[in-house]
Design a protein around this motif. Structure first.
Motif, PDB file in Angstrom:
ATOM      1  N   ALA A   1       0.834  -1.201   0.000  1.00 21.24           N
ATOM      2  CA  ALA A   1       0.000   0.000   0.000  1.00 21.24           C
ATOM      3  C   ALA A   1       0.872   1.256   0.000  1.00 21.24           C
TER       4      ALA A   1
ATOM      5  N   ASP B   1      -4.526   3.570   0.140  1.00 20.15           N
ATOM      6  CA  ASP B   1      -4.998   3.061   1.423  1.00 20.15           C
ATOM      7  C   ASP B   1      -4.963   1.540   1.366  1.00 20.15           C
ATOM      8  N   ILE B   2      -4.526   0.915   2.415  1.00 21.69           N
ATOM      9  CA  ILE B   2      -4.408  -0.541   2.463  1.00 21.69           C
ATOM     10  C   ILE B   2      -5.737  -1.234   2.138  1.00 21.69           C
TER      11      ILE B   2
ATOM     12  N   LEU C   1      -6.542  -2.606  -1.351  1.00 21.05           N
ATOM     13  CA  LEU C   1      -5.909  -3.834  -1.810  1.00 21.05           C
ATOM     14  C   LEU C   1      -6.736  -5.082  -1.497  1.00 21.05           C
TER      15      LEU C   1
END
Length: 67
Positions: free
Chosen positions: A51, A57-58, A61
């Motif tokens: 990220a 933003d994580i 994903l």
């Protein structure tokens, strides 16, 4: 196989390759390909690094569980 992460999709959207990501993370292209194809899942620490490298933003994903 259940689709859990969206790493491959995000790479395509950003115009980046799996080889590029492997180099940035210091991982093998085989390991990145397995993650991109959802054969394996990255550890949370690796997901956070991905990220960061992709500047997203994580949560972007991951496949939503509320679709």
């Amino acid at each position: 196989m259940e689709r859990i992460n969206r790493i491959k999709e995000v790479l395509v959207i950003q115009g980046k390759s799996q080889v590029w990501l492997a180099e940035k993370l210091g991982k093998s292209t085989t390991a990145i390909a397995a993650m991109c194809n959802n054969r394996t899942q990255p550890h949370l620490k690796d997901l956070k690094k991905i990220a960061f490298v992709l500047d997203i933003d994580i949560r972007e994903l991951l496949v939503s569980t509320k679709e």
